[in-house]
Write a protein that holds these residues in place. Structure first.
Motif, PDB file in Angstrom:
ATOM      1  N   LEU A  33       0.852  -1.187   0.000  1.00  0.00           N
ATOM      2  CA  LEU A  33       0.000   0.000   0.000  1.00  0.00           C
ATOM      3  C   LEU A  33       0.882   1.228   0.000  1.00  0.00           C
ATOM      4  CD1 LEU A  33      -2.695  -1.003   2.670  1.00  0.00           C
ATOM      5  CD2 LEU A  33      -2.905  -1.088   0.180  1.00  0.00           C
ATOM      6  N   ASP A  34       0.517   2.236  -0.838  1.00  0.00           N
ATOM      7  CA  ASP A  34       1.289   3.470  -0.840  1.00  0.00           C
ATOM      8  C   ASP A  34       0.840   4.362   0.310  1.00  0.00           C
ATOM      9  OD1 ASP A  34      -1.050   4.810  -1.674  1.00  0.00           O
ATOM     10  OD2 ASP A  34      -0.349   5.096  -3.727  1.00  0.00           O
ATOM     11  N   ASP A  35       1.394   5.553   0.415  1.00  0.00           N
ATOM     12  CA  ASP A  35       1.082   6.469   1.517  1.00  0.00           C
ATOM     13  C   ASP A  35      -0.375   6.909   1.535  1.00  0.00           C
ATOM     14  OD1 ASP A  35       3.707   6.323   2.335  1.00  0.00           O
ATOM     15  OD2 ASP A  35       4.302   8.174   1.301  1.00  0.00           O
ATOM     16  N   ASN A  36      -1.078   6.770   0.397  1.00  0.00           N
ATOM     17  CA  ASN A  36      -2.487   7.137   0.311  1.00  0.00           C
ATOM     18  C   ASN A  36      -3.408   5.935   0.479  1.00  0.00           C
ATOM     19  OD1 ASN A  36      -2.001   9.924  -0.212  1.00  0.00           O
ATOM     20  ND2 ASN A  36      -1.430   9.365  -2.304  1.00  0.00           N
ATOM     21  N   GLY A  37      -2.853   4.775   0.802  1.00  0.00           N
ATOM     22  CA  GLY A  37      -3.650   3.571   0.993  1.00  0.00           C
ATOM     23  C   GLY A  37      -4.025   2.858  -0.290  1.00  0.00           C
ATOM     24  N   ARG A  38      -3.443   3.263  -1.402  1.00  0.00           N
ATOM     25  CA  ARG A  38      -3.743   2.620  -2.683  1.00  0.00           C
ATOM     26  C   ARG A  38      -2.790   1.440  -2.894  1.00  0.00           C
ATOM     27  NH1 ARG A  38      -4.584   5.565  -8.551  1.00  0.00           N
ATOM     28  NH2 ARG A  38      -5.266   3.688  -9.613  1.00  0.00           N
ATOM     29  N   GLU A  39      -3.359   0.297  -3.316  1.00  0.00           N
ATOM     30  CA  GLU A  39      -2.541  -0.891  -3.509  1.00  0.00           C
ATOM     31  C   GLU A  39      -1.675  -0.745  -4.760  1.00  0.00           C
ATOM     32  OE1 GLU A  39      -2.896  -5.762  -3.709  1.00  0.00           O
ATOM     33  OE2 GLU A  39      -4.703  -4.560  -3.922  1.00  0.00           O
TER      34      GLU A  39
END
Length: 70
Positions: A33-39
């Motif tokens: 997951l990136d810092d924005n919660g996107r996989e």
């Protein structure tokens, strides 16, 4: 850079409208997951088709929803 016949079913040429959709075979190295919660996923394009970037890179980070797992 790769031949358009490898990555796209359409007949592309200099006067085609770009960008165009395409696909490249790859191996998923890992997901997260990136810092924005996107996989996202790190993929390696060396297998199965031996595709690499102009600079030789074969590992790329892409959004998980860009991967067709079929």
């Amino acid at each position: 850079m790769e031949k358009c016949a490898v990555i796209s079913p359409g007949g592309l040429c200099n006067d085609s409208t770009y960008p165009q959709s395409g696909a490249i075979g790859c191996h998923i190295v890992f997901t997260g997951l990136d810092d924005n919660g996107r996989e996202f996923a790190v993929v390696d394009t060396e297998q199965p088709w031996g595709i690499n970037a102009v600079n030789g890179d074969t590992r790329f980070e892409v959004f998980a929803d860009q991967i067709d797992r079929s």
